[in-house]
Design an enzyme around this catalytic site. Structure first.
Site, short mmCIF file in Angstrom:
data_model
loop_
_atom_site.label_atom_id
_atom_site.label_comp_id
_atom_site.label_asym_id
_atom_site.label_seq_id
_atom_site.Cartn_x
_atom_site.Cartn_y
_atom_site.Cartn_z
N HIS A 192 73.21 55.09 -7.33
CA HIS A 192 73.14 53.72 -6.80
C HIS A 192 72.52 52.77 -7.80
O HIS A 192 72.58 51.56 -7.63
CB HIS A 192 72.36 53.71 -5.49
CG HIS A 192 71.01 54.34 -5.57
ND1 HIS A 192 70.83 55.70 -5.44
CD2 HIS A 192 69.79 53.82 -5.78
CE1 HIS A 192 69.54 55.98 -5.56
NE2 HIS A 192 68.89 54.85 -5.77
N GLY A 223 65.09 60.09 -3.60
CA GLY A 223 66.16 60.57 -2.73
C GLY A 223 66.75 61.87 -3.24
O GLY A 223 67.04 62.79 -2.46
N ARG A 266 89.88 91.25 -2.84
CA ARG A 266 88.62 91.02 -3.56
C ARG A 266 88.41 92.06 -4.65
O ARG A 266 87.89 91.76 -5.72
CB ARG A 266 87.43 91.02 -2.59
CG ARG A 266 87.20 92.34 -1.87
CD ARG A 266 85.90 92.35 -1.09
NE ARG A 266 85.79 93.59 -0.31
CZ ARG A 266 84.65 94.01 0.23
NH1 ARG A 266 83.54 93.32 0.07
NH2 ARG A 266 84.63 95.12 0.95
N GLU A 305 74.27 78.53 -2.64
CA GLU A 305 75.70 78.21 -2.71
C GLU A 305 75.95 76.77 -3.13
O GLU A 305 76.83 76.50 -3.94
CB GLU A 305 76.38 78.48 -1.35
CG GLU A 305 76.42 79.93 -0.94
CD GLU A 305 75.20 80.34 -0.12
OE1 GLU A 305 75.22 81.47 0.42
OE2 GLU A 305 74.26 79.53 -0.01
N PHE A 331 80.92 80.28 3.76
CA PHE A 331 79.83 79.52 3.14
C PHE A 331 80.34 78.45 2.17
O PHE A 331 79.53 77.76 1.54
CB PHE A 331 78.86 80.46 2.43
CG PHE A 331 78.22 81.43 3.37
CD1 PHE A 331 77.70 81.00 4.58
CD2 PHE A 331 78.18 82.78 3.08
CE1 PHE A 331 77.12 81.90 5.47
CE2 PHE A 331 77.61 83.68 3.97
CZ PHE A 331 77.08 83.25 5.17
#
Length: 623
Positions: free
Chosen positions: A6, A99, A302, A363, A389
């Protein structure tokens, strides 16, 4: 890196003053349609902007990724140089705000940065104690210095001068000290006054995002010695002075290039590899190393992905990555003997230039760090966790899609096939949600050979059509099919009908095997049935219309889509006569075979859907 996006106007002004691509007219056009000075900085739009930023915490975590990439790249090309002496040594700087520090992703990323002892990383913290809603005391009272020190950071504090501003000499001294600390990241805390020196709104939340009134602006200009009647007016001597920065930059660049040429002469083979990687090309014959799997075997995708990754690791040195504490389950360890860890870490296999990254249970930070690695350039990064996730990663995934970053996300446990883990770990809405994200490609291969083909395609696209990719992989074994290079087109006929098809079954991932069993039932009953595998609908939609028509001809209106997930993303493919066999509720705990039956993901359910679709197409055609 401006994490506090910002505050981008200050960045634009610096780019203008120093002569790096912006003019005064661009500053006047701030936050307007079609300008190169939007309300938050955008990578690729404005020269000098290193990353898109604005969602707080993202830029800071991205900077951590850049610092990690710088270390890994140094290990590829100049590992023997003394600290601070390599042509690949450089500092990553980031401007952060209160922030940023309050966001969870910031703590995840700075915790990992401290653990990794990233001495090439410096954060400048604008500690003005004001947020959008007023004083930070309303929601925040932690000891920021102690927190960073506890995470392994070096911290410097710069207090304001009596005038209320930061003294340039003190700031410069702090930056020089921070850059000299090579064994850990540094945080420079700047005790500032927001809106300084505006006489009435300085130090208040009004200065956070509200334009100054005409009276306040005039008073501020008078305090600074400017004519309050002049707007967007910069004295020529100011420009002459500030643009000397380019001369200094050119001199530094020329000095560095001399050192770089010396490095090239001393390391010709590494220089050759550097040129290849900079050109985003892959090594010769790399495709020959990708494994081909034998039909008839049963292999979880996988596991197949892990085998592909291991094979690629031997020939693509710029490929590295890891997982968010699920590497053993995800098969994401590219090299068990080489872990990306700082000097002094006691774990076996630790190497400051290691290939396998242990992201920890972080993550969100992993996604943003991967963005930073990619923005830095020079390497190819992947990261793994469970598909459910991906929700924790959404802001970072969105930033990657906005910037067109070729990151590779590996997501296992892609359906109710997770079974006994229950509904919390069984993704339902994730595939549809990710497909809704512009510029993000979701890939869900049906078997081991499709997994190999899509891995090849993703690596090829990283240089030719860069975009983020997420590969959704099964926990449970799936039967290996014959390899088909058309999997790289996103959708293809995996098994043709015995005659002109009366119905088309389309599926992804482990549900392709359900479609194939349903096809057999329908064909035995005299219904010509085509089966289409759709590993990536985004790739398929890129194909020429003639190819898409050859796979999904408009004349065959009876269609059934099968996916163990929300049905939302399939209606555009099945049309008004088609049916979707999916799951539009959360899962349950139990063996995956039982769950597939209980949720109606069976060949029999697909056959019933096919017959309904055939009848619906007939009725609509008659009408």
């Amino acid at each position: 890196m401006l994490s506090a996006g910002h505050a981008c106007l200050s960045q634009y002004i610096q780019l203008y003053l120093t002569g790096y691509g912006l003019e005064l007219a661009d500053i006047e056009a701030y936050r307007t349609w079609g300008s190169v000075t939007p309300g938050h900085p955008e990578f690729g739009l404005t020269a000098g902007i290193e990353t898109t930023s604005g969602p707080l915490g993202q830029g800071a975590a991205t900077a951590v990724g850049m610092a990690m990439a710088a270390r890994y790249e140094r290990g590829l090309f100049d590992p023997g140089a003394e600290p601070g002496q390599s042509v690949f040594d450089h500092t990553i700087w980031a401007m952060v705000s209160d922030g940023d520090l309050q966001e969870g992703v910031y703590l995840e990323a700075t915790s990992l940065a401290g653990h990794q002892k990233l001495g090439n990383l410096v954060f400048l913290y604008d500690d003005n104690r004001i947020c959008n809603d007023g004083s930070t005391l309303a929601a925040w009272s932690e000891n920021v210095v102690a927190r960073h020190e506890a995470c392994g950071w070096h911290v410097l504090e710069v207090e304001p001068a009596p005038s209320g501003d930061i003294a340039p000499q003190e700031l410069l001294a702090a930056l020089i000290e921070a850059k000299s600390i090579l064994d850990r990241p540094s945080l420079v805390v700047l005790r500032t006054t927001i809106g300084w020196p505006a006489p009435t709104v300085g130090g208040t939340s009004v200065a956070h995002g509200t334009p100054l009134t005409t009276e306040e602006l005039a008073a501020t200009k008078r305090l600074l010695g400017f004519d309050p009647e002049r707007f967007f007016d910069v004295d020529p001597e100011v420009i002459e002075y500030t643009r000397r920065a380019r001369e200094r930059g050119q001199a530094l660049r020329q000095s560095w290039e001399k050192r770089f040429e010396r490095w090239r002469r001393e390391h010709p083979l590494r220089a050759e590899e550097f040129d290849r990687i900079q050109a985003k090309s892959l090594p010769p014959h790399w495709r020959s190393k990708v494994p081909i799997f034998q039909p008839g075997e049963y292999i979880p995708t996988r596991v197949a992905s892990g085998r592909v990754l291991t094979a690629l690791g031997g020939v693509v040195p710029e490929l590295w990555g890891g997982a968010a504490d699920v590497a053993a389950s995800m098969n994401t360890t590219i090299d068990e003997s080489s872990h990306f860890l700082p000097e002094g870490n006691p774990l076996p296999g630790g190497d400051r230039y290691g290939r396998t990254v242990n992201f920890g249970v972080r993550e969100h930070a992993m996604g943003a760090i991967m963005n930073g690695v990619t923005l830095h350039g020079g390497t190819r990064i992947y990261g793994g966790t469970y598909l459910v996730f991906a929700d924790y990663m959404q802001p970072a995934l969105r930033m990657a899609a906005m910037m067109g970053l070729p990151v590779i996300h590996l997501w296992s446990h892609d359906s109710i096939g997770v079974g006994e883990n229950g509904m919390t770990h069984q993704p339902i809405e994730q595939l549809a949600g990710l497909r809704a994200m512009p510029g993000f490609n979701v890939v869900r291969p049906a078997d081991a050979n499709e997994t190999a083909v899509v891995w090849e395609e993703i690596l090829r696209r990283q240089s030719e059509r860069p975009a983020p990719h997420g590969i959704a992989l099964t926990r449970q074994a799936t039967p290996v099919l014959e390899i088909n290079p058309d999997a790289a087109r996103g959708g293809y006929v995996v098994h043709e009908a015995t005659d002109d098809p009366a119905v088309i079954l389309m599926a992804t991932g482990s549900e392709v095997q359900i479609a194939l069993r349903a096809q057999q039932i329908l064909e035995d009953d005299g219904t010509a049935t085509r089966v289409v595998s759709m590993p990536c609908v985004e790739w398929f939609c890129e194909q020429p219309a003639t190819y898409r028509e050859s796979v999904l001809p408009r004349t065959v209106r009876a269609r059934v889509a099968i996916e163990a997930a929300a049905s939302l993303s399939w209606h555009r493919f099945v049309g008004d006569a088609g049916r979707v066999v999916g799951i539009d509720r959360f899962g349950e705990c139990g063996p995956y075979e039982l769950l597939y039956r209980r949720f109606g993901l069976t060949p029999e359910a697909v056959v019933a859907g096919a017959r309904e679709a055939i009848e619906a197409a007939r009725v609509h055609t008659t009408i």
